[in-house]
Design a protein around this motif. Sequence first.
Motif, PDB file in Angstrom:
ATOM      1  N   ILE A   6      34.527  47.984  33.605  1.00  0.00           N
ATOM      2  CA  ILE A   6      34.775  49.011  32.983  1.00  0.00           C
ATOM      3  C   ILE A   6      35.111  50.211  33.519  1.00  0.00           C
ATOM      4  N   GLU A   7      33.957  50.359  34.385  1.00  0.00           N
ATOM      5  CA  GLU A   7      34.102  52.254  34.906  1.00  0.00           C
ATOM      6  C   GLU A   7      33.108  51.410  36.210  1.00  0.00           C
ATOM      7  N   ASP A   8      34.066  52.206  37.535  1.00  0.00           N
ATOM      8  CA  ASP A   8      33.490  52.348  38.749  1.00  0.00           C
ATOM      9  C   ASP A   8      33.617  50.836  38.651  1.00  0.00           C
ATOM     10  N   THR A   9      31.825  51.180  39.694  1.00  0.00           N
ATOM     11  CA  THR A   9      31.586  49.616  40.169  1.00  0.00           C
ATOM     12  C   THR A   9      30.640  49.128  39.424  1.00  0.00           C
ATOM     13  N   VAL A  10      30.437  48.942  38.280  1.00  0.00           N
ATOM     14  CA  VAL A  10      29.486  49.061  37.007  1.00  0.00           C
ATOM     15  C   VAL A  10      29.887  47.343  37.244  1.00  0.00           C
ATOM     16  N   PHE A  11      28.235  46.713  37.501  1.00  0.00           N
ATOM     17  CA  PHE A  11      28.531  45.417  37.931  1.00  0.00           C
ATOM     18  C   PHE A  11      27.277  44.826  36.830  1.00  0.00           C
ATOM     19  N   ASP A  12      27.652  44.821  35.293  1.00  0.00           N
ATOM     20  CA  ASP A  12      26.874  44.038  34.246  1.00  0.00           C
ATOM     21  C   ASP A  12      26.999  42.945  34.250  1.00  0.00           C
ATOM     22  N   SER A  13      26.556  42.015  32.859  1.00  0.00           N
ATOM     23  CA  SER A  13      26.679  40.629  32.752  1.00  0.00           C
ATOM     24  C   SER A  13      28.220  39.852  32.338  1.00  0.00           C
ATOM     25  N   ALA A  14      28.798  41.733  31.584  1.00  0.00           N
ATOM     26  CA  ALA A  14      30.295  40.435  31.488  1.00  0.00           C
ATOM     27  C   ALA A  14      30.648  40.528  32.633  1.00  0.00           C
ATOM     28  N   GLN A  15      30.169  40.981  34.142  1.00  0.00           N
ATOM     29  CA  GLN A  15      31.274  40.873  35.516  1.00  0.00           C
ATOM     30  C   GLN A  15      30.710  39.535  35.901  1.00  0.00           C
ATOM     31  N   GLU A  16      29.054  39.393  35.510  1.00  0.00           N
ATOM     32  CA  GLU A  16      29.012  38.733  36.269  1.00  0.00           C
ATOM     33  C   GLU A  16      29.193  37.029  35.718  1.00  0.00           C
ATOM     34  N   GLN A  17      29.562  37.253  34.352  1.00  0.00           N
ATOM     35  CA  GLN A  17      30.193  35.868  33.750  1.00  0.00           C
ATOM     36  C   GLN A  17      31.111  35.519  34.203  1.00  0.00           C
ATOM     37  N   GLN A  18      32.668  36.409  34.267  1.00  0.00           N
ATOM     38  CA  GLN A  18      33.244  36.732  34.545  1.00  0.00           C
ATOM     39  C   GLN A  18      33.361  35.694  36.392  1.00  0.00           C
ATOM     40  N   ALA A  19      32.154  36.312  37.149  1.00  0.00           N
ATOM     41  CA  ALA A  19      32.364  36.080  38.413  1.00  0.00           C
ATOM     42  C   ALA A  19      31.951  35.034  38.693  1.00  0.00           C
ATOM     43  N   ALA A  20      31.274  33.903  38.030  1.00  0.00           N
ATOM     44  CA  ALA A  20      30.557  33.105  37.935  1.00  0.00           C
ATOM     45  C   ALA A  20      31.616  31.784  37.405  1.00  0.00           C
ATOM     46  N   ALA A  21      32.664  32.383  36.230  1.00  0.00           N
ATOM     47  CA  ALA A  21      33.370  31.300  35.904  1.00  0.00           C
ATOM     48  C   ALA A  21      34.511  31.062  37.330  1.00  0.00           C
ATOM     49  N   LEU A  22      34.615  32.082  37.733  1.00  0.00           N
ATOM     50  CA  LEU A  22      35.551  32.459  38.754  1.00  0.00           C
ATOM     51  C   LEU A  22      35.701  31.113  39.740  1.00  0.00           C
ATOM     52  N   ALA A  23      34.044  31.720  40.318  1.00  0.00           N
ATOM     53  CA  ALA A  23      33.814  30.796  41.723  1.00  0.00           C
ATOM     54  C   ALA A  23      33.093  29.700  40.648  1.00  0.00           C
ATOM     55  N   GLY A  24      32.941  29.452  40.132  1.00  0.00           N
ATOM     56  CA  GLY A  24      32.998  27.909  39.498  1.00  0.00           C
ATOM     57  C   GLY A  24      34.544  27.431  40.061  1.00  0.00           C
ATOM     58  N   ARG A  25      35.815  27.684  39.215  1.00  0.00           N
ATOM     59  CA  ARG A  25      37.068  27.214  39.402  1.00  0.00           C
ATOM     60  C   ARG A  25      37.283  27.790  40.324  1.00  0.00           C
ATOM     61  N   LEU A  26      37.006  28.268  41.640  1.00  0.00           N
ATOM     62  CA  LEU A  26      37.406  28.002  43.043  1.00  0.00           C
ATOM     63  C   LEU A  26      36.440  27.182  43.459  1.00  0.00           C
ATOM     64  N   GLN A  27      35.557  26.608  43.250  1.00  0.00           N
ATOM     65  CA  GLN A  27      34.535  25.882  43.653  1.00  0.00           C
ATOM     66  C   GLN A  27      34.758  24.109  44.262  1.00  0.00           C
ATOM     67  N   GLN A  28      35.558  24.117  42.685  1.00  0.00           N
ATOM     68  CA  GLN A  28      37.037  22.931  42.122  1.00  0.00           C
ATOM     69  C   GLN A  28      38.013  23.041  43.085  1.00  0.00           C
ATOM     70  N   LEU A  29      38.383  24.145  42.853  1.00  0.00           N
ATOM     71  CA  LEU A  29      40.066  24.492  43.853  1.00  0.00           C
ATOM     72  C   LEU A  29      39.789  24.040  44.984  1.00  0.00           C
ATOM     73  N   LEU A  30      38.504  23.927  46.130  1.00  0.00           N
ATOM     74  CA  LEU A  30      38.510  24.231  47.357  1.00  0.00           C
ATOM     75  C   LEU A  30      38.342  22.705  47.822  1.00  0.00           C
ATOM     76  N   PHE A  31      37.282  22.051  46.153  1.00  0.00           N
ATOM     77  CA  PHE A  31      37.331  20.921  46.765  1.00  0.00           C
ATOM     78  C   PHE A  31      38.652  19.951  46.423  1.00  0.00           C
ATOM     79  N   LEU A  32      38.806  20.100  45.876  1.00  0.00           N
ATOM     80  CA  LEU A  32      40.753  19.867  45.838  1.00  0.00           C
ATOM     81  C   LEU A  32      41.537  19.472  46.640  1.00  0.00           C
ATOM     82  N   ALA A  33      40.943  21.068  47.675  1.00  0.00           N
ATOM     83  CA  ALA A  33      42.424  21.115  48.448  1.00  0.00           C
ATOM     84  C   ALA A  33      41.484  20.976  50.029  1.00  0.00           C
TER      85      ALA A  33
END
Lengths: 650, 163
Positions: free
Chosen positions: A540-567
């Motif tokens: 949203i602003e600068d490098t403010v990393f709150d819960s919303a960002q945290e949720q996005q990061a967790a979701a992204l990390a989950g998908r990456l984990q799955q992708l790395l497994f398939l790769a």
Amino acid sequence: MTEAAGKPPVDKKPANDADALDALKSLLLGEEQQQLEEISERVADPGLRSSDIAEVLPESLRLSDSQGSELTNALERPVTTCIQRRIERDPDSFADALYPVMGPAIRQSIAATFKDLVANINRTLEHSLSAQGIKWRLEAVRSGVPFPEVVLRHTLSYRVEQVFLIQNDSGLLMQHVQDDLAVSADADAVSGMLTAIAQFVRDAFQAGDKEGLETVEIGDHTVLLVHGPSAYLACVIRGIPPGHLREHCQEVMEQLYRRHARALAGFDGDPGTLVSTRALLESCLLSEHKDTGRKKGLAPATLLLLLLLIGAIVWGLFTWWSGAQEKRELRAKQEGFLSTLRDQPGLVIAETHFEPKLQVRGLRDPLAVSPASLLGQHDLPASQVDLQFRPYLDVSPRFALQRAKARLLPPDTVRLEMDEQGTLSVSGVASSRWIERASLLAAGVPGINAYDDSELLSHDQQLLEQAQRTLNPPDKVQLSVDQGVLHVEGQAPLAWTQGLPNSASKLARLLGLNIQVQTDEQLQFQALRQDVEGSGIQFIEDTVFDSAQEQQAAALAGRLQQLLFLADSLGYSVQAVIIGRTDGLGSPVYNEQLALARALIARDTLIMHGLPSNLFQLQTAVGQAGLADPRQRRAELRLLVSAPQPSGLQ
Amino acid sequence: MRVRKICMIGDFAVGKTSLVSRYVHSTFSEQYLTTVGVKVDSRILELASGDQVKLVLWDIAGSDVLSSVERTYLQGAAGYLLVSDMTRRDTFDTALGLQNQAEQIIGPKPFVMLMNKQDLAQETDMDAEKVTALQHRGWRLMPCSAKLDTGVAEAFAALGERL
């Protein structure tokens, strides 16, 4: 007698005187005159004269014969002439007359000769194989005397070989008889010399008239001399004469003189007058064998002849039987051979003959067995059989099938069959080229009416069937075979796809493997990649990393984990590039730092969610200066994927 | 066939045996072998008439006088041949003596006198007058040669015809 009486009376009155004389004769010689006339009449009459001679002729002949040989000598020539003429004119009548005499005489002579022959053979055989026999055979070779003669010499006790009847003074030979085996020199010379010797001995020893040479011995010969009044007998004997032989000869001499005294006394050098003495002289030709009567049973020659006869009969019967047997056996062989020929397919027997040798005429399919090759089964020599077969085509299923096989040359994997309707069924596996060629050639084979190759598979078809069974492909996979190469297309699990080369290598006749398959994992990877690619964490602003960002990061990390497994399972190499972005507001330097800070926050957050730190690369991207775009305030993720080349089996 | 005994008489070595050998065996030997006693041979003679007669030839040992045994040898002879040697006059005389003896023994029988060794004609030693005289008496004298085979068969034939 007076002068008057000595002269005839004067004939003065002839008529009266004649009558008177007759009357006087009648008175004086009446009876004699009548007898004289009768005699004159008998003499003048040939008939009466013949009758008279016939009355006295027999007695005259007997009287003349008793008085000497004049009558015999006188009759000899005319009687001989008569007989000769009669034989010349009518030989049959003489033959008929002599038949009763000649027949028995000839039989007797033959019997006697044969008896002597058998006796000689017996003696020869008895001594042929003994040691003594060998010795005698050597003696025969050495002396040149025939072996039977040598045997005879040794086995004879004695044998009177020759008998001479010799006139005493002159030494002339009167008669001579000899044994068949005797070898004689000039009999006249022998009798002369014998007489000369006897005369010399008598003169030398001044012997009396009644004395003379009695015996002469030379080697194994003895000459017995038996003297008579005007002739003597000289018996030449081989061996030792027995004592009674001289007595026998003496008796013969006496009989000679009793029967032929006149001929003997009156001998004038003509032996023909003493031919009748030969029978008596031959009675002196006696002999005695040392072994006479020693043997019992059958004589060797008789036994030998009997054995030979039996042998000949047996041999003849055996020859006849074996000949007939051979003929029967030959006929049986010929019949068997013909039966075998008739059983052979492709052979037609049209004509047969058994004499003089087996002749067979017929037809033969070129594919049928050679008739000559069957001869051996029946032990028949080819020289005894005449086989003549003309070629023909047998269209029966058996021969049509043989011809099809010969024409189509099917591989071992193909089976040809014919049914009774002439349909050729082909089954099995063959190359496509052979299948195409066979369908064309089959139509030209005699006896094939239809062609069925529905059961025939090509090698590709067989391979495809085998692949379907062996590989068990998923539903989304399509298999096909072309020229021995197995093509695999579609979608399949990664594990199946990875095991495919190994499974396919077990397929027979597989020449190559072409795999065009997308695995399920690849598709999932691509889907996930598309989802991850471009996603990020929205600031949203600068490098403010709150819960919303945290949720996005967790979701992204989950998908990456799955992708790395398939790769990882797919063998892909994945790098994640985190791009820190800013909008155009603010100074570029700040923005650059801000962008980097956002990228670092995002990386660290993902690492915190379990992702490996070496996964990430960091980049910054600052927005166009002066342009405020809040969507650019984010950390964005880009993936760098390097996949292996698609694999295939060739 | 009739058989006739013929005696050969003559002095020593006049050729009696050679004549017999020539006539019977058609052989001749220069070698002289004296005859001891007698030697008998035979041969068939065909007469002019066509008949045959067998001559049994007694070749009596040569001598100038017949001995007692030689006399017996003459017994039964149908004829004889007197043999002399043309080269030895004495053998001719001996033959005459022997003829006398023979006639005394067997009586008058046909005979022929042979004068042998004609092949030695240059050595002939004969008394022609005696020969002629004998011929006038009816004797048959024939020259011959056993060696050359001349007159031999003729002599035997001549005697055979007289038997």
